[in-house]
Design an enzyme around this catalytic site. Structure first.
Site, PDB file in Angstrom:
ATOM      1  N   GLY A   1     -80.961  73.338  26.631  1.00 34.65           N
ATOM      2  CA  GLY A   1     -81.871  72.517  25.841  1.00 34.65           C
ATOM      3  C   GLY A   1     -82.252  73.170  24.523  1.00 34.65           C
ATOM      4  O   GLY A   1     -81.623  74.128  24.082  1.00 34.65           O
TER       5      GLY A   1
ATOM      6  N   GLU B   1     -77.214  79.962  20.200  1.00 32.53           N
ATOM      7  CA  GLU B   1     -76.271  78.909  19.786  1.00 32.53           C
ATOM      8  C   GLU B   1     -76.762  78.374  18.449  1.00 32.53           C
ATOM      9  O   GLU B   1     -76.223  78.707  17.402  1.00 32.53           O
ATOM     10  CB  GLU B   1     -76.211  77.801  20.844  1.00 32.53           C
ATOM     11  CG  GLU B   1     -75.282  76.662  20.466  1.00 32.53           C
ATOM     12  CD  GLU B   1     -75.272  75.516  21.475  1.00 32.53           C
ATOM     13  OE1 GLU B   1     -74.384  74.662  21.343  1.00 32.53           O
ATOM     14  OE2 GLU B   1     -76.132  75.466  22.372  1.00 32.53           O
TER      15      GLU B   1
ATOM     16  N   HIS C   1     -78.402  79.555  27.917  1.00 32.82           N
ATOM     17  CA  HIS C   1     -77.999  79.133  26.577  1.00 32.82           C
ATOM     18  C   HIS C   1     -78.889  79.866  25.572  1.00 32.82           C
ATOM     19  O   HIS C   1     -80.115  79.699  25.603  1.00 32.82           O
ATOM     20  CB  HIS C   1     -78.231  77.633  26.392  1.00 32.82           C
ATOM     21  CG  HIS C   1     -77.208  76.754  27.029  1.00 32.82           C
ATOM     22  ND1 HIS C   1     -77.080  76.609  28.390  1.00 32.82           N
ATOM     23  CD2 HIS C   1     -76.259  75.947  26.468  1.00 32.82           C
ATOM     24  CE1 HIS C   1     -76.108  75.752  28.648  1.00 32.82           C
ATOM     25  NE2 HIS C   1     -75.587  75.339  27.502  1.00 32.82           N
TER      26      HIS C   1
ATOM     27  N   ASP D   1     -68.687  70.263  26.084  1.00 35.60           N
ATOM     28  CA  ASP D   1     -68.904  68.826  26.322  1.00 35.60           C
ATOM     29  C   ASP D   1     -67.704  68.025  25.825  1.00 35.60           C
ATOM     30  O   ASP D   1     -67.770  67.365  24.784  1.00 35.60           O
ATOM     31  CB  ASP D   1     -70.173  68.359  25.597  1.00 35.60           C
ATOM     32  CG  ASP D   1     -71.423  69.029  26.124  1.00 35.60           C
ATOM     33  OD1 ASP D   1     -71.932  68.595  27.172  1.00 35.60           O
ATOM     34  OD2 ASP D   1     -71.887  69.999  25.499  1.00 35.60           O
TER      35      ASP D   1
ATOM     36  N   HIS E   1     -67.982  77.463  31.044  1.00 41.84           N
ATOM     37  CA  HIS E   1     -69.077  76.745  30.365  1.00 41.84           C
ATOM     38  C   HIS E   1     -68.645  75.317  30.049  1.00 41.84           C
ATOM     39  O   HIS E   1     -68.037  75.045  29.019  1.00 41.84           O
ATOM     40  CB  HIS E   1     -69.487  77.490  29.079  1.00 41.84           C
ATOM     41  CG  HIS E   1     -70.764  76.987  28.478  1.00 41.84           C
ATOM     42  ND1 HIS E   1     -71.903  77.767  28.360  1.00 41.84           N
ATOM     43  CD2 HIS E   1     -71.098  75.774  27.969  1.00 41.84           C
ATOM     44  CE1 HIS E   1     -72.864  77.054  27.792  1.00 41.84           C
ATOM     45  NE2 HIS E   1     -72.387  75.831  27.540  1.00 41.84           N
TER      46      HIS E   1
END
Length: 357
Positions: A185, A215, A212, A295, A16
């Site tokens: 998103g 989260e 996703h 990220d 991921h």
């Protein structure tokens, strides 16, 4: 907290990581200058002050970080190929032997995409050509750095009109670097009929599926991912613990959770106390999960940072790290033969089976 020091020196698997959230700041500066795109800083330090952060923000504020630098990259062929290539190089240096990197082809394009993202003028880089360029970068990186890299194409919750093309690109490039479809998103947006249709087509065509879910959103989003979209893996999934019945069922079926500890802290997805993180429960229950960076540009991190967090706060041992990476390999979206080769690489490196050479 600074970027981590190496706490697990053996081969790792990462499932991921977002391509557009893993760009080198030097590369952003290079293309900003080359293309005359204004950036919030002219040095790495200045740029990182605006792009990265170290104390929790909301997911919405986190997503706004992309606006600072994506105009320098999107729509440029050389930039798109290069960021894919450099990601493979970075992962190889981190000791990752297999990575699945995800991205939205539409968010890197500036042609045949409506609306054109990041305020770009219309150009001539289509979503399909983006996929070709990323594939080239990944394949060149594989050859030069001797690790394996595959990609996952993302549908975006706020842009259901892009999803039909995403699944068609997954089908077309299924045997050429692309291994799966994702939905990313704002989780407050339930999966639209376009997303559902794309996932149905993916399932029909044997394309792997991750979503996703759970989260920032509640456990109901994980239910949607598993039962409506037929997800085989869940991106994040922390809030599954709010629904004990669902959690027990997903433990039973060995659903894989793509866990990103440092990300979950900085986006406010989880409580700031790592000792109360859902991964503590996952570990106790021997759930099926992996440890990932998500990220690393925006979180100013690397894979060692996430491994360091779970070692320091959740008492992960060498054996725990081995188990996590074997889980990741087993839950990877590689074809069966390549998956077995990856597992054999790990078993041999971990001393879990005798070397066959």
């Amino acid at each position: 907290m600074e970027r981590g020091v190496r706490v697990f020196g053996e081969p790792k698997v990462e499932l991921h990581i977002h391509l557009d959230g893993a760009i080198r700041p030097e590369t952003i500066l290079h293309f900003g200058k080359k293309r005359g795109v204004p950036l919030p800083g002219s040095t790495v330090d200045e740029l990182m002050k605006h792009v990265s952060y170290q104390t929790p923000l909301s997911l919405k504020l986190f997503l706004e970080k992309f606006n600072h630098y994506m105009p320098a990259i999107a729509g440029d062929r050389e930039a798109v190929r290069r960021i894919a290539y450099e990601l493979v190089e970075t992962k190889a240096k981190e000791g990752v032997v297999y990575v699945e990197v995800r991205y939205s082809p539409h968010l890197l394009a500036n042609c045949r995409v409506e609306p054109i993202p990041w305020g770009q003028a219309e150009g001539d880089l289509t979503p399909e050509e983006v996929v070709n360029l990323v594939n080239q970068g990944l394949q060149d990186g594989e050859r030069n750095f001797r690790i394996k890299a595959r990609s996952i194409l993302c549908c975006m919750r706020h842009m259901p009109s892009w999803s039909p093309e995403v699944v068609e690109l997954c089908k077309k490039y299924q045997n050429n670097s692309v291994v799966a479809i994702d939905l990313a998103g704002d989780e407050l947006l339930m999966a639209s009929s376009d997303h559902k249709a794309a996932y149905e087509e993916a399932e029909r065509c044997g394309i792997h599926r991750t979503v996703h879910a759970g989260e920032a959103g509640p456990a109901t989003m994980i239910k949607e991912a598993v039962y409506l979209l037929k997800a085989e893996r869940i991106g994040h999934g922390y809030h599954v613990l709010e629904d004990p019945e669902l959690y027990r069922e997903l433990l039973r079926t060995r659903m894989h959770f793509e866990v990103c500890p440092w990300s979950s802290y900085l986006t406010g997805a989880c409580l700031p106390d790592f000792r109360k993180h859902p991964v503590v429960q996952f570990k106790k229950d021997q759930a099926n999960y992996s440890i990932n960076t998500d990220d690393p540009l925006i979180f100013n991190s690397n894979i060692d940072k996430d491994y360091g967090i779970v070692k320091e706060y959740m008492d992960f041992t060498e054996e725990d790290f081995k188990r996590v990476n074997i889980n990741a390999a087993q839950s990877s979206f590689l074809p069966e033969k390549e998956k077995q080769e990856l597992l054999n690489t790990l078993y041999e490196a971990y001393g879990m089976v005798p070397a066959t050479s």
